[in-house]
Design a protein around this motif. Structure first.
Motif: not given
Length: 420
Positions: A346-354, A213-221, A330-332, A243-251
Motif C-alpha cells: 500500500h505504501g507505493f500509493r504514497s510513493t506515487f503521490r509524493d 493526542k494519544i495515538q501516533k499515526v502510523k503511515h504505510h511504509a 502475496a504482495l507482502l 511479482a507481476r501483481a505487485l508490479e501492476f499495483a504499483i504501475l
C-alpha cells in the motif's frame, strides 16, 4: 353454579346462538360456526360513554374468563365510561404501552445482532461483518450486552471503551462508533429514547482525550520515489505471478485488493482502460484506471501465462474453499523475498503521490483522482461529475515512464526539477 362460573340457566341456553343477559350491560354472546358447528361463547359489555354513543366491548372468551372475572372487567369499564373515558380506547392504549415496554426490554446484544443482520447485505465482504461482531463480543457484550438497550447510559459506554482508549485507541474508537450505531438503530425503531450516550462530538470528546493526542499515526511504509526505478528493475527481474501483481499495483497506483480481484472482463485493452466496479472500491464508486504501456505489458504476460482464467492474477490452488485469486499476502511475501521488510504494498500509493506532487505539474486533484480518493470538500465533490480520465492518462503514462527509468536518469530529472 356450573363450570367456569356460568349459571345453570346460561349453560342450558348456551347450546344455540343468541345473547344471554347477565345484567348491567354484561351479556354472554353465543355463536356457532356454520362449517365446523363449533360453539363459541364470549363476554360482551354494552355501555354508554358519558356524552357519547353506546359502545360494545369484548371482554374475552367465556371458556377462559369466568363469570366473576367478566363482571369485574365490566365494572371497571363502566367506571371509565362514567368518567367520560372510552373503555376501548383505554384498553388499546394499555396494550400499546405493554407492547412498547416489551419492545424496550430488547437487550443491546439483540439490537446489535439485528443491526448487523440488516446491514450485512450492503457490506463489501464477510470480514467487515466479522469485525463488527468480534469487537462487540470482546469489548461490549461483557459489560452491557444483556442489559435492556433503553438502560444504556454514558457510564456503561465509558466502562466498555475507557480501559482500551489509551492502549488500543483505534480499536476503542471503532467500538465507540459501533455502540453509537446500535443505539441509533434502536432509537429509530422505538426501543430507546433520549440522547445517544456514545456520541462523540460535543459529548464523549469532553470525557476522553482526543485520539490525535494519544495515538501516533502510523503511515504505510513507503519507498522514496527517487529509489523507485531501481526497485522496479529488480522487481521486473523476478519471476512469478505475485511479482507481476505487485508490479501492476504499483504501475496503476491501486490498492492491493483492487489488483488481486481484477477480472479480464473489467479491462479494455483496446482503450487501455481498466474499469473497477464500485462494489470493489473503497468509496463505492466505479473507478477508471488509464493503463500505461508497462501495465499493458504485465497484462499481456498474465494473459499468456493463464489464457483460460477469468482472473488476471489467478490463484494456484484448486481447493474450493480458497479464493480463486492470489492471496492478500502475496504482495507482502514478494517484498519479503526482495528483503524489503521495511515496505508495504500500500505504501507505493504514497510513493506515487509524493512523485506526482514533487516531480510533475499535474494539479493536485488529478493525482487524488488517480488514487480514487474521495474529495473532502463536499461542495467541490458535488459539482465534480467527470473523472479527468485523459488528464490522468497523461499522468499515468508519465508515472510508467518514471518507473521504467534508470537510477541515473531519475536523479537527473529530480535535479532539473529542484533547480527549475
Amino acid at each position: 353454579m356450573a363450570r367456569n362460573g356460568l349459571t345453570d340457566r346460561m349453560v342450558k341456553q348456551a347450546r344455540k346462538p343468541g345473547v344471554l343477559i347477565d345484567g348491567a350491560g354484561l351479556r354472554l354472546r353465543v355463536t356457532i360456526n356454520p362449517n365446523t358447528k363449533e360453539v363459541r361463547k364470549s363476554w360482551v359489555l354494552r355501555v354508554t360513554v358519558k356524552g357519547g354513543p353506546i359502545r360494545e366491548i369484548g371482554l374475552g372468551s367465556a371458556d377462559d374468563i369466568p363469570l366473576a372475572e367478566a363482571r369485574e372487567r365490566a365494572t371497571e369499564a363502566r367506571k371509565l365510561a362514567r368518567d367520560g373515558v372510552d373503555p376501548i380506547v383505554a384498553r388499546d392504549a394499555e396494550r400499546a404501552q405493554r407492547a412498547l415496554e416489551a419492545a424496550r426490554a430488547m437487550t443491546f446484544k439483540q439490537c446489535a445482532e439485528a443491526l448487523i443482520a440488516s446491514h450485512e447485505a450492503g457490506w463489501k465482504n464477510a470480514k467487515h461483518r466479522q469485525q463488527w461482531a468480534n469487537t462487540l463480543k470482546t469489548y461490549v457484550y461483557p459489560v452491557f450486552g444483556d442489559l435492556p438497550v433503553q438502560t444504556i447510559d454514558v457510564s456503561l459506554v465509558m466502562k466498555a471503551i475507557e480501559p482500551i482508549w489509551k492502549t488500543r485507541t483505534e480499536t476503542a474508537s471503532r467500538v465507540r462508533q459501533r455502540i453509537e450505531s446500535v443505539l441509533d438503530w434502536a432509537a429509530v425503531r422505538g426501543y430507546r429514547q433520549g440522547e445517544n450516550p456514545a456520541r462523540w462530538r460535543g459529548h464523549l470528546e469532553r470525557a476522553l482525550p482526543a485520539r490525535a493526542k494519544i495515538q501516533k499515526v502510523k503511515h504505510h511504509a513507503a519507498l522514496p520515489f527517487a529509489d523507485l526505478p531501481a526497485f522496479m528493475a529488480e522487481l521486473r527481474a523476478m519471476s512469478g505471478d505475485s511479482a507481476r501483481a505487485l508490479e501492476f499495483a504499483i504501475l496503476t497506483a491501486t490498492r492491493t485488493n483492487e489488483t488481486l480481484k481484477a477480472r479480464w472482463s473489467e479491462i479494455d485493452l483496446k482503450a487501455k482502460v481498466w474499469i473497477i466496479p464500485g462494489e470493489r472500491m473503497k468509496a463505492g464508486r466505479e473507478h477508471r484506471v488509464p493503463l500505461p504501456l508497462a501495465a499493458l505489458a504485465v497484462l499481456n504476460a498474465m494473459r499468456k501465462a493463464h489464457p483460460k482464467s477469468e482472473w488476471v492474477f489467478p490463484g494456484a490452488s484448486t481447493r474450493t474453499d480458497r479464493e480463486p485469486t492470489l492471496s492478500s499476502m502475496a504482495l507482502l511475501m514478494t517484498l519479503r523475498r526482495m528483503k524489503r521488510t521495511d515496505l508495504t504494498a500500500h505504501g507505493f500509493r504514497s510513493t506515487f503521490r509524493d512523485w506526482a506532487g514533487e516531480m510533475t505539474n499535474f494539479p493536485r486533484e488529478v493525482a487524488e483522482q488517480a488514487l480514487a480518493h474521495t474529495l473532502k470538500d463536499k461542495t467541490e465533490a458535488a459539482y465534480r461529475r467527470g473523472d479527468a480520465l485523459e488528464k490522468r492518462r497523461r499522468l499515468m503514462d508519465a508515472w510508467g515512464t518514471f518507473c521504467a527509468a534508470s537510477r541515473a536518469s531519475a536523479k537527473i530529472v529530480q535535479i532539473r526539477k529542484s533547480n527549475g
